[in-house]
Scaffold this motif. Structure first.
Motif, PDB file in Angstrom:
ATOM      1  N   LYS A  17      41.356  46.608  43.950  1.00 27.60           N
ATOM      2  CA  LYS A  17      41.245  47.898  43.275  1.00 27.60           C
ATOM      3  C   LYS A  17      39.794  48.230  42.924  1.00 27.60           C
ATOM      4  CE  LYS A  17      42.999  48.440  39.020  1.00 27.60           C
ATOM      5  NZ  LYS A  17      44.022  48.646  37.983  1.00 27.60           N
ATOM      6  N   ASP A  18      38.993  47.205  42.609  1.00 30.52           N
ATOM      7  CA  ASP A  18      37.591  47.439  42.239  1.00 30.52           C
ATOM      8  C   ASP A  18      36.648  47.437  43.451  1.00 30.52           C
ATOM      9  OD1 ASP A  18      37.880  44.743  42.680  1.00 30.52           O
ATOM     10  OD2 ASP A  18      36.979  44.101  40.797  1.00 30.52           O
ATOM     11  N   GLY A  19      37.211  47.481  44.669  1.00 31.45           N
ATOM     12  CA  GLY A  19      36.404  47.588  45.884  1.00 31.45           C
ATOM     13  C   GLY A  19      35.794  46.291  46.368  1.00 31.45           C
ATOM     14  N   ARG A  20      36.140  45.183  45.751  1.00 28.85           N
ATOM     15  CA  ARG A  20      35.616  43.880  46.168  1.00 28.85           C
ATOM     16  C   ARG A  20      36.618  43.210  47.099  1.00 28.85           C
ATOM     17  NH1 ARG A  20      33.916  40.887  40.923  1.00 28.85           N
ATOM     18  NH2 ARG A  20      32.926  39.490  42.412  1.00 28.85           N
ATOM     19  N   ASP A  21      36.158  42.166  47.772  1.00 31.46           N
ATOM     20  CA  ASP A  21      37.033  41.429  48.691  1.00 31.46           C
ATOM     21  C   ASP A  21      37.661  40.239  47.980  1.00 31.46           C
ATOM     22  OD1 ASP A  21      36.580  43.027  50.913  1.00 31.46           O
ATOM     23  OD2 ASP A  21      34.811  41.899  51.520  1.00 31.46           O
ATOM     24  N   THR A  69      42.508  44.015  40.437  1.00 30.25           N
ATOM     25  CA  THR A  69      41.075  43.726  40.578  1.00 30.25           C
ATOM     26  C   THR A  69      40.897  42.284  41.026  1.00 30.25           C
ATOM     27  OG1 THR A  69      40.805  42.993  38.282  1.00 30.25           O
ATOM     28  CG2 THR A  69      40.488  45.366  38.727  1.00 30.25           C
ATOM     29  N   LEU A  70      39.712  41.974  41.522  1.00 27.50           N
ATOM     30  CA  LEU A  70      39.404  40.610  41.954  1.00 27.50           C
ATOM     31  C   LEU A  70      39.571  39.636  40.796  1.00 27.50           C
ATOM     32  CD1 LEU A  70      38.292  38.656  44.139  1.00 27.50           C
ATOM     33  CD2 LEU A  70      36.018  39.166  43.252  1.00 27.50           C
ATOM     34  N   ASP A  71      39.079  40.022  39.622  1.00 24.75           N
ATOM     35  CA  ASP A  71      39.158  39.135  38.453  1.00 24.75           C
ATOM     36  C   ASP A  71      40.611  38.843  38.072  1.00 24.75           C
ATOM     37  OD1 ASP A  71      37.676  37.654  36.422  1.00 24.75           O
ATOM     38  OD2 ASP A  71      38.610  39.067  34.998  1.00 24.75           O
ATOM     39  N   GLU A  72      41.472  39.852  38.145  1.00 24.54           N
ATOM     40  CA  GLU A  72      42.889  39.650  37.818  1.00 24.54           C
ATOM     41  C   GLU A  72      43.531  38.655  38.774  1.00 24.54           C
ATOM     42  OE1 GLU A  72      44.408  43.909  35.977  1.00 24.54           O
ATOM     43  OE2 GLU A  72      44.166  43.740  38.146  1.00 24.54           O
TER      44      GLU A  72
END
Length: 120
Positions: A17-21, A69-72
């Motif tokens: 969602k945050d545009g990261r891989d 998100t990546l962190d999630e």
């Protein structure tokens, strides 16, 4: 024709969602339903496990991963990550059922990793 179950490892990066891989690692055991084997081989090729994962599972994984998100996914609580993995597992099992492929849902493992962090 080979009808015994095949174990497949599938590793691919998807956008969050945050545009990261995020790197998604999937390990599952697949087996064609006997009467549908010719059709399965026709659709996905002799390596039907890889063909199925690349054509069908990729869509489901991308749809689910883009909601987080990546962190999630990487640093979230164990319960949260397990719920996302269960959601993916259910979607992949539905796709398997549609294509007449058996999947050992209890043996399916899904993990999320940050591809920018090297393994130690």
């Amino acid at each position: 024709m080979r009808l015994i179950p095949v174990k497949k490892r599938f590793i691919k990066e998807y956008k969050t969602k945050d545009g990261r891989d995020v790197e998604v690692r999937l390990l599952c055991r697949l087996q064609p339903k006997v009467h549908w084997t010719p059709e399965i081989y026709y659709k996905f090729g002799k390596d039907y496990g890889r063909g199925f994962l690349e054509k069908e599972a990729t869509v489901d994984i991308a749809e689910v991963v883009k909601n987080y998100t990546l962190d999630e996914l990487v640093n979230g609580s164990e319960e949260f990550v397990d719920s996302v993995a269960d959601q993916l597992s259910s979607r992949i099992a539905d796709a398997c059922n549609f294509h007449k492929i058996k999947i050992a849902k209890d043996e399916t493992t899904i993990s999320f990793l940050d591809p920018e962090v090297g393994e130690e």
